[in-house]
Design a protein around this motif. Sequence first.
Motif, short mmCIF file in Angstrom:
data_model
loop_
_atom_site.label_atom_id
_atom_site.label_comp_id
_atom_site.label_asym_id
_atom_site.label_seq_id
_atom_site.Cartn_x
_atom_site.Cartn_y
_atom_site.Cartn_z
N ILE A 21 40.42 35.50 51.71
CA ILE A 21 41.12 36.74 51.31
C ILE A 21 41.36 36.74 49.79
CG2 ILE A 21 43.34 37.94 51.44
CD1 ILE A 21 43.44 37.13 54.43
N ARG A 22 41.90 35.63 49.28
CA ARG A 22 42.22 35.58 47.86
C ARG A 22 40.98 35.65 46.97
NH1 ARG A 22 46.72 30.83 48.41
NH2 ARG A 22 48.56 32.03 47.84
N PHE A 25 37.31 39.39 46.46
CA PHE A 25 36.94 40.31 45.38
C PHE A 25 36.69 39.58 44.07
CE2 PHE A 25 38.82 43.27 48.38
CZ PHE A 25 37.91 44.31 48.34
N ILE A 26 37.40 38.47 43.87
CA ILE A 26 37.17 37.68 42.65
C ILE A 26 35.75 37.14 42.68
CG2 ILE A 26 37.80 35.49 41.52
CD1 ILE A 26 40.73 36.18 42.11
N SER A 29 33.50 39.89 41.83
CA SER A 29 33.87 40.30 40.47
C SER A 29 33.47 41.71 40.05
CB SER A 29 33.33 39.30 39.47
OG SER A 29 34.07 38.13 39.52
N GLY A 30 34.13 42.67 40.61
CA GLY A 30 33.98 44.04 40.12
C GLY A 30 32.73 44.78 40.55
N PHE A 42 47.37 48.91 51.28
CA PHE A 42 47.75 47.51 51.08
C PHE A 42 49.21 47.38 50.63
CE2 PHE A 42 43.09 46.35 50.12
CZ PHE A 42 42.91 45.91 51.43
N ILE A 45 51.87 46.85 53.36
CA ILE A 45 51.83 45.67 54.23
C ILE A 45 53.17 44.92 54.32
CG2 ILE A 45 50.77 43.36 54.46
CD1 ILE A 45 48.08 44.74 53.84
N ILE B 69 47.41 38.23 58.32
CA ILE B 69 47.89 39.61 58.10
C ILE B 69 48.93 39.62 56.97
CG2 ILE B 69 49.33 41.44 59.12
CD1 ILE B 69 47.74 41.09 61.71
N ASN B 71 49.02 37.60 54.56
CA ASN B 71 48.31 37.32 53.31
C ASN B 71 47.35 38.43 52.89
OD1 ASN B 71 49.59 34.94 52.94
ND2 ASN B 71 47.97 33.66 53.81
N LEU B 72 47.21 39.47 53.72
CA LEU B 72 46.26 40.54 53.40
C LEU B 72 46.52 41.20 52.05
CD1 LEU B 72 45.36 42.65 56.56
CD2 LEU B 72 43.83 41.46 55.01
N ARG B 73 47.79 41.19 51.62
CA ARG B 73 48.10 41.82 50.34
C ARG B 73 47.35 41.16 49.18
NH1 ARG B 73 51.78 38.10 51.49
NH2 ARG B 73 52.87 36.97 49.83
N PHE B 74 46.94 39.88 49.38
CA PHE B 74 46.19 39.19 48.32
C PHE B 74 44.83 39.84 48.08
CE2 PHE B 74 48.76 35.29 49.73
CZ PHE B 74 49.68 35.44 48.70
N LEU B 75 44.34 40.58 49.08
CA LEU B 75 43.07 41.32 48.88
C LEU B 75 43.20 42.28 47.71
CD1 LEU B 75 41.58 42.60 52.28
CD2 LEU B 75 40.44 41.19 50.57
N LEU B 76 44.33 42.96 47.66
CA LEU B 76 44.57 43.94 46.60
C LEU B 76 44.62 43.26 45.24
CD1 LEU B 76 45.26 46.88 45.85
CD2 LEU B 76 47.65 46.28 46.16
N SER B 78 43.36 40.40 44.49
CA SER B 78 42.03 39.87 44.21
C SER B 78 41.12 40.97 43.62
CB SER B 78 41.42 39.30 45.50
OG SER B 78 40.14 38.79 45.28
N ALA B 79 41.22 42.16 44.24
CA ALA B 79 40.41 43.29 43.74
C ALA B 79 40.83 43.66 42.33
CB ALA B 79 40.58 44.48 44.68
N MET B 81 42.20 41.79 40.09
CA MET B 81 41.90 40.74 39.10
C MET B 81 40.42 40.58 38.81
SD MET B 81 44.49 37.56 39.52
CE MET B 81 43.56 36.70 38.28
N SER B 82 39.58 41.10 39.70
CA SER B 82 38.14 40.83 39.57
C SER B 82 37.52 41.25 38.23
CB SER B 82 37.38 41.42 40.76
OG SER B 82 37.53 42.81 40.80
N ALA B 97 41.70 32.38 42.20
CA ALA B 97 41.83 32.83 43.59
C ALA B 97 42.83 31.97 44.34
CB ALA B 97 40.47 32.79 44.28
N LEU B 100 46.61 32.56 43.49
CA LEU B 100 47.08 33.95 43.50
C LEU B 100 48.37 34.08 44.31
CD1 LEU B 100 46.08 36.63 42.36
CD2 LEU B 100 44.65 36.91 44.38
#
Lengths: 107, 219
Positions: A21-22, A25-26, A29-30, A42, A45, B69, B71-76, B78-79, B81-82, B97, B100
Motif C-alpha cells: 500500500i505504502r 504509487f511511489i 512514480s507519477g 480516501f 477512511i 483497511i 492503512n489504506l489512507r497510505f495509498l493517498l 503514496s500517490a 508523494m510519487s 514508502a 510513510l
Amino acid sequence: MINGNYFLLNVFLMVVGTLTIRGSFIAVSGKMKISDKTRELFTYIPAAILPAFIVPATFFHQGQIAEVFGKERFLILVLTGIVFYFVRSTLLIIGLGLGLLYLVTQF
Amino acid sequence: MGFRAVLPIISGIIPFGAVMGSAFGEAKLSFWQAMLMNTSVYAGAAQLATVELMTQNAAVFVVIATGLIINLRFLLYSAAMSPMVHDSSPLIKFLCAFSLTDQSYATMSANHDKFSTNKEGVSFYLGTAACMMMTWHASVIAGYVFGNFAPASWSLDYAVPLSFVALLIPTLKNKKYVAVAVFSAIMSLLLYQLPLRMGLMVTALLAIGFAWLIVRRKK
C-alpha cells in the motif's frame, strides 16, 4: 496468549500488505493518476473506521458505577472528546481520560 | 530541517507509542516479538487493532483485512508523494514508502513550498521520518517495559480508544465527515455481535460505502 505461528503469519502478511500500500504509487512514480473523487474518498477512511474501535470499547465494557448505569467510560469519552476539540493534545486527553476513569472507579 | 520541523507534533506520538508498547505487553508478546512487529509493520493504529484482534484469536483474514483497511489512507499519501520521488534511487523510494506516516507526510506537505528541488523535498521528508521513527520506537519500548507494571485499576486498556479519539477528531473536517463517523459508530454497535469479530470489518466497509455515496452525490 497469542500462538507463535499465528502471530508470525499475521505480521508477515501485514508487512507485505502495508508495504504494498505504502509503496504502490511511489513505485510507479507519477505514471498513474487517481481521480479527485477517489482521492476525496480516501480522506473519509479515518472517520469510517476509528469509531468502530472507539464505540464498542466504550459501550460493551462492563461498567462499575451504578449511578451512571455502568457507563462511566461513555461519559469520560464525551468529556475527553470535547477537551481534545479545543486543546488538540493527545497526551492531555489520555492523561485526563485515564485519570478521571481512575477517580470515578476507585472513589 | 525535516527532523526539527516534526518535533512540535511528536508529543502526541509518545503516549500513543506507550499505549502500543503496553498493548504488546498486555497481549503477552515477548519483547522480540513486539519489536519484530513494531519495526517491520511500523503503523501504529493498524498494529493496535491487529494485536487486539490477535488476542481474541480472530481469523487471519479478519486481522489482515482490518489492518490493511486502516492503512489504506497510505495509498493517498503514496500517490501524493510519487511526483517528488520519481527521480530518486530505488533505495530512497523504498525508505520513503516504508517510513510513510500521517505525521511525516503532513509535515512534509505543509512545508512543500519551501523546496526548490525534489531532492531537497526528499531530504526534508526523510528527516521527519527519522524523528518519527526514533520517537515511536523509544516510546513503544518504554510502554512495553513500564506498561506491564501498571495496575489494572489504571485502566490502561482505555488509552487505546482515547488515542483513537485524538486521531479521529482532526479528520472530521465538516458535517459530511461527522455523518460518516456517526454512521460508523451506530453500525459498530448494531454489528458488534457478528461472529469472528467481523463486525469491525463490515462496519468499516459499510461506512466507506456510505462515504462513497456522499462523494458521488457531490457536484
